[in-house]
Design a protein around this motif. Structure first.
Motif, PDB file in Angstrom:
ATOM      1  N   TYR A   1      -2.474  -1.405  -5.356  1.00 43.43           N
ATOM      2  CA  TYR A   1      -3.452  -0.469  -6.284  1.00 43.43           C
ATOM      3  C   TYR A   1      -2.438   0.645  -6.473  1.00 43.43           C
ATOM      4  O   TYR A   1      -1.564   1.084  -5.767  1.00 43.43           O
ATOM      5  N   VAL A   2      -2.609   1.201  -7.873  1.00 40.31           N
ATOM      6  CA  VAL A   2      -1.680   2.223  -8.469  1.00 40.31           C
ATOM      7  C   VAL A   2      -2.461   2.726  -9.629  1.00 40.31           C
ATOM      8  O   VAL A   2      -3.291   1.950 -10.173  1.00 40.31           O
ATOM      9  N   GLU A   3      -1.915   3.894  -9.996  1.00 37.02           N
ATOM     10  CA  GLU A   3      -2.526   4.597 -11.101  1.00 37.02           C
ATOM     11  C   GLU A   3      -2.258   3.654 -12.432  1.00 37.02           C
ATOM     12  O   GLU A   3      -1.026   2.972 -12.406  1.00 37.02           O
ATOM     13  N   GLY A   4      -2.990   3.793 -13.441  1.00 42.74           N
ATOM     14  CA  GLY A   4      -2.852   2.739 -14.654  1.00 42.74           C
ATOM     15  C   GLY A   4      -1.598   2.997 -15.314  1.00 42.74           C
ATOM     16  O   GLY A   4      -1.115   1.830 -15.982  1.00 42.74           O
ATOM     17  N   ALA A   5      -0.987   4.131 -15.360  1.00 41.97           N
ATOM     18  CA  ALA A   5       0.374   4.314 -16.093  1.00 41.97           C
ATOM     19  C   ALA A   5       1.469   3.621 -15.466  1.00 41.97           C
ATOM     20  O   ALA A   5       2.421   3.497 -16.162  1.00 41.97           O
ATOM     21  N   PHE A   6       1.319   3.094 -14.297  1.00 44.18           N
ATOM     22  CA  PHE A   6       2.499   2.327 -13.538  1.00 44.18           C
ATOM     23  C   PHE A   6       2.147   0.848 -13.805  1.00 44.18           C
ATOM     24  O   PHE A   6       2.679   0.089 -13.160  1.00 44.18           O
ATOM     25  N   ALA A   7       1.089   0.266 -14.197  1.00 37.76           N
ATOM     26  CA  ALA A   7       0.685  -0.988 -14.338  1.00 37.76           C
ATOM     27  C   ALA A   7       1.582  -1.615 -15.568  1.00 37.76           C
ATOM     28  O   ALA A   7       0.813  -1.758 -16.859  1.00 37.76           O
ATOM     29  N   LYS A   8       2.741  -1.672 -15.760  1.00 39.04           N
ATOM     30  CA  LYS A   8       3.589  -1.861 -16.845  1.00 39.04           C
ATOM     31  C   LYS A   8       5.033  -2.703 -16.246  1.00 39.04           C
ATOM     32  O   LYS A   8       5.315  -2.600 -14.945  1.00 39.04           O
ATOM     33  N   ASP A   9       5.719  -3.253 -17.047  1.00 42.28           N
ATOM     34  CA  ASP A   9       7.013  -3.954 -16.955  1.00 42.28           C
ATOM     35  C   ASP A   9       6.993  -4.790 -15.857  1.00 42.28           C
ATOM     36  O   ASP A   9       7.858  -4.382 -14.730  1.00 42.28           O
ATOM     37  N   GLY A  10       6.120  -5.868 -15.577  1.00 47.95           N
ATOM     38  CA  GLY A  10       6.273  -6.508 -14.617  1.00 47.95           C
ATOM     39  C   GLY A  10       5.109  -6.308 -13.566  1.00 47.95           C
ATOM     40  O   GLY A  10       4.973  -7.008 -12.461  1.00 47.95           O
ATOM     41  N   VAL A  11       4.373  -5.106 -13.714  1.00 43.78           N
ATOM     42  CA  VAL A  11       3.051  -5.127 -12.743  1.00 43.78           C
ATOM     43  C   VAL A  11       1.820  -5.259 -13.844  1.00 43.78           C
ATOM     44  O   VAL A  11       1.743  -4.370 -14.792  1.00 43.78           O
ATOM     45  N   THR A  12       1.267  -6.423 -13.446  1.00 46.21           N
ATOM     46  CA  THR A  12      -0.005  -6.730 -14.273  1.00 46.21           C
ATOM     47  C   THR A  12      -1.346  -6.141 -13.815  1.00 46.21           C
ATOM     48  O   THR A  12      -1.529  -6.374 -12.623  1.00 46.21           O
TER      49      THR A  12
ATOM     50  N   GLY B   1     -10.246   7.420   3.179  1.00 46.42           N
ATOM     51  CA  GLY B   1      -9.141   8.543   3.816  1.00 46.42           C
ATOM     52  C   GLY B   1      -8.044   8.245   3.131  1.00 46.42           C
ATOM     53  O   GLY B   1      -7.826   7.242   2.416  1.00 46.42           O
ATOM     54  N   LYS B   2      -6.818   9.205   3.141  1.00 41.94           N
ATOM     55  CA  LYS B   2      -5.620   9.388   2.410  1.00 41.94           C
ATOM     56  C   LYS B   2      -4.545   8.307   3.239  1.00 41.94           C
ATOM     57  O   LYS B   2      -3.710   8.179   2.415  1.00 41.94           O
ATOM     58  N   LYS B   3      -4.965   7.561   4.152  1.00 47.65           N
ATOM     59  CA  LYS B   3      -4.122   6.753   4.897  1.00 47.65           C
ATOM     60  C   LYS B   3      -4.721   5.394   4.598  1.00 47.65           C
ATOM     61  O   LYS B   3      -6.043   4.976   4.804  1.00 47.65           O
ATOM     62  N   PHE B   4      -3.952   4.304   4.091  1.00 44.49           N
ATOM     63  CA  PHE B   4      -4.588   2.963   3.966  1.00 44.49           C
ATOM     64  C   PHE B   4      -5.149   2.406   5.309  1.00 44.49           C
ATOM     65  O   PHE B   4      -4.227   2.249   6.360  1.00 44.49           O
TER      66      PHE B   4
ATOM     67  N   SER C   1       0.842  -1.191   0.151  1.00 40.75           N
ATOM     68  CA  SER C   1       0.041  -0.025   0.064  1.00 40.75           C
ATOM     69  C   SER C   1       0.936   1.286   0.069  1.00 40.75           C
ATOM     70  O   SER C   1       1.859   1.249   0.289  1.00 40.75           O
ATOM     71  N   ARG C   2       0.066   2.435  -0.151  1.00 44.12           N
ATOM     72  CA  ARG C   2       1.064   3.959  -0.128  1.00 44.12           C
ATOM     73  C   ARG C   2       1.277   3.992   1.317  1.00 44.12           C
ATOM     74  O   ARG C   2       0.459   3.734   2.149  1.00 44.12           O
ATOM     75  N   SER C   3       2.474   4.453   1.682  1.00 46.69           N
ATOM     76  CA  SER C   3       2.861   4.696   2.911  1.00 46.69           C
ATOM     77  C   SER C   3       2.506   6.291   3.216  1.00 46.69           C
ATOM     78  O   SER C   3       2.565   6.571   4.443  1.00 46.69           O
ATOM     79  N   ASP C   4       2.733   6.879   2.270  1.00 43.57           N
ATOM     80  CA  ASP C   4       2.104   8.284   2.080  1.00 43.57           C
ATOM     81  C   ASP C   4       0.844   8.636   2.256  1.00 43.57           C
ATOM     82  O   ASP C   4      -0.006   7.816   1.554  1.00 43.57           O
ATOM     83  N   GLU C   5       0.477   9.759   2.615  1.00 44.91           N
ATOM     84  CA  GLU C   5      -0.979  10.204   2.405  1.00 44.91           C
ATOM     85  C   GLU C   5      -1.310  10.081   0.738  1.00 44.91           C
ATOM     86  O   GLU C   5      -0.317  11.067   0.262  1.00 44.91           O
ATOM     87  N   SER C   6      -2.350   9.847   0.496  1.00 43.44           N
ATOM     88  CA  SER C   6      -2.668   9.703  -0.998  1.00 43.44           C
ATOM     89  C   SER C   6      -3.985   9.616  -1.450  1.00 43.44           C
ATOM     90  O   SER C   6      -4.914   9.005  -0.696  1.00 43.44           O
ATOM     91  N   GLY C   7      -4.382  10.478  -2.400  1.00 42.04           N
ATOM     92  CA  GLY C   7      -5.752  10.558  -2.969  1.00 42.04           C
ATOM     93  C   GLY C   7      -5.755   9.262  -3.497  1.00 42.04           C
ATOM     94  O   GLY C   7      -7.236   8.947  -3.867  1.00 42.04           O
TER      95      GLY C   7
ATOM     96  N   THR D   1      -5.014   6.247  -2.628  1.00 37.70           N
ATOM     97  CA  THR D   1      -5.522   5.401  -1.511  1.00 37.70           C
ATOM     98  C   THR D   1      -6.862   5.747  -0.916  1.00 37.70           C
ATOM     99  O   THR D   1      -7.806   4.953  -0.923  1.00 37.70           O
ATOM    100  N   ASP D   2      -7.161   7.129  -1.125  1.00 39.92           N
ATOM    101  CA  ASP D   2      -8.723   7.501  -0.804  1.00 39.92           C
ATOM    102  C   ASP D   2      -9.571   7.004  -1.532  1.00 39.92           C
ATOM    103  O   ASP D   2     -10.783   6.453  -1.374  1.00 39.92           O
ATOM    104  N   ASN D   3      -9.393   7.214  -2.876  1.00 40.00           N
ATOM    105  CA  ASN D   3     -10.205   6.941  -3.945  1.00 40.00           C
ATOM    106  C   ASN D   3     -10.334   5.050  -3.960  1.00 40.00           C
ATOM    107  O   ASN D   3     -11.695   4.761  -4.108  1.00 40.00           O
ATOM    108  N   PHE D   4      -9.196   4.387  -3.729  1.00 33.94           N
ATOM    109  CA  PHE D   4      -9.141   3.157  -3.716  1.00 33.94           C
ATOM    110  C   PHE D   4     -10.211   2.607  -2.631  1.00 33.94           C
ATOM    111  O   PHE D   4     -11.098   1.682  -2.917  1.00 33.94           O
ATOM    112  N   GLN D   5      -9.929   3.255  -1.387  1.00 38.03           N
ATOM    113  CA  GLN D   5     -10.891   2.589  -0.447  1.00 38.03           C
ATOM    114  C   GLN D   5     -12.180   3.159  -0.292  1.00 38.03           C
ATOM    115  O   GLN D   5     -13.274   2.396   0.073  1.00 38.03           O
ATOM    116  N   LYS D   6     -12.636   4.360  -1.118  1.00 36.42           N
ATOM    117  CA  LYS D   6     -13.939   4.847  -1.609  1.00 36.42           C
ATOM    118  C   LYS D   6     -14.375   3.685  -2.354  1.00 36.42           C
ATOM    119  O   LYS D   6     -15.778   3.423  -2.264  1.00 36.42           O
TER     120      LYS D   6
END
Length: 376
Positions: free
Chosen positions: A252-263, A222-225, A194-200, A202-207
């Protein structure tokens, strides 16, 4: 709830190589979804831009939109010679804090500001602060599992993975999802990242989990996992790099980062597995509504999308916002902010699909340009 053992030192800090790779490719190019791919028309055309004002503008916040901001900056420099934006991608929480502290001209957030943050922003501006949506992108449930590259998950199974209810890849609940019957799922622990930093993000994923799997995900948003399992990594690059280096990991990660070994897993909301793709995300936007209808604060209510079951629509997405003042005390800042946002909403949208984002539909572009024009 059992906390999993650390993954080790691999990839906690994002590598420059991944950043460059994410900027230069379309991670959804090989994806296809089920059902019709009819989508809302993308924003097109140009708009009159009154160039000038402060340069460089300063912005800070969302890492999810960093690549898009780079695209906007290039278009801005072409349209308004000599003008540019310095954007520091430190995460949504930091961006909102810096904006509210009057340290930057605009903030970047993966979820609209509200409550205490909105009150602080309004106090900083001396006028209402507005959420201006400019970047739409899918959130991938990204995994790395040797021999498995066509996984489908339901919202309920995703929720159970991220709250510790499902701990192993060969769990019968994963195998039972339509499309997974023929997969050779190993007897291997699931390593949640998960994201260790506060992140939108994370917030959207949990919503999303709260809307689509409300009987399973009771941890809130919330922005914390809040899942209570797994390990954290800093920023979008951090979680993607960690998963890439750990067989059996998921994040969970933005779609632009689902590549090169992350499916990116397909998501089955009840009408079959739907792949992450710009077309499938755009289809979900047809049902988007706004929290403050009739105003220029364009915070979007995504719960309807998250809980929907539209065939062929990919429901797990985020909208990033530029947090701005409706009225700036410095006319040079106001002029430059309006020019930059106008370019970002028009010429800046066209290249976004090649970066893993989804250009905003025409109907949203019209609302954005109306709001930007009203900034003073």
């Amino acid at each position: 709830m059992k906390i999993m053992r650390p993954l080790g030192a691999v990839g906690i800090v994002a590598s420059a190589a991944l950043v460059l790779a994410a900027c230069g490719s379309d991670p959804s190019a090989s994806s296809s979804g089920s059902g019709s791919n009819s989508a809302a028309p993308a924003a097109t055309g140009t708009a009159q831009v009154d160039c000038g004002g402060k340069s460089p503008l300063s912005g800070e916040g969302s890492t999810a939109q960093k690549n898009a901001i780079d695209v906007f900056n290039m278009a801005y420099g072409k349209k308004c010679s000599g003008q540019k934006v310095n954007y520091n991608a430190t995460g949504s929480g930091a961006g909102v804090k810096q904006f509210n502290g009057n340290q930057v001209d605009f903030g970047g957030s993966d979820s609209p500001i509200k409550d205490a943050d909105l009150e602080a922003a309004t106090k900083r501006c001396g006028a209402p602060a507005w959420n201006i949506p400019l970047v739409v992108g899918p959130i991938a449930v990204g995994y790395h599992l040797s021999g498995v590259d066509n996984l489908t998950l339901t919202p309920q199974v995703i929720a159970k993975i991220f709250n510790g209810g499902i701990k192993n890849w060969n769990d019968p609940a994963i195998k039972a999802v339509k499309g997974n019957e023929s997969l050779n799922l190993p007897d291997k622990p699931i390593q949640v990242v998960s994201r260790s930093d506060e992140s939108g993000t994370t917030d959207n994923f949990q919503k999303y989990l709260g809307a689509a799997a409300k009987d399973v995900w009771t941890q809130g948003a919330g922005k914390k996992f809040n899942g209570g399992v797994g390990n954290g990594a800093q920023g979008s690059n951090g979680v993607a790099t960690t998963v890439k280096g750990a067989d059996g990991a998921i994040t969970y990660v933005e779609g632009a980062f689902a590549k090169d070994g992350v499916t990116a897993a397909k998501i089955d909301s009840g009408s079959g597995g739907v792949a992450l793709s710009p077309e499938n995300v755009a289809k979900s936007l047809d049902s988007a509504k706004f929290l403050h209808e009739g105003t220029n604060d364009l915070a979007m209510d995504l719960n309807g999308i998250y809980a929907s079951n539209v065939p062929g629509a990919y429901p797990l997405l985020l909208t990033t916002y530029e947090i701005v003042c409706s009225k700036y005390s410095n006319a040079d800042v106001s002029k430059a902010v309006k020019a930059f946002l106008t370019v970002a909403a028009t010429e800046g949208q066209r290249p976004l699909s090649s970066k893993g984002y989804v250009p905003i539909p025409q109907s949203l572009q019209d609302k954005v340009l109306t709001a930007v024009k009203a900034i003073s």
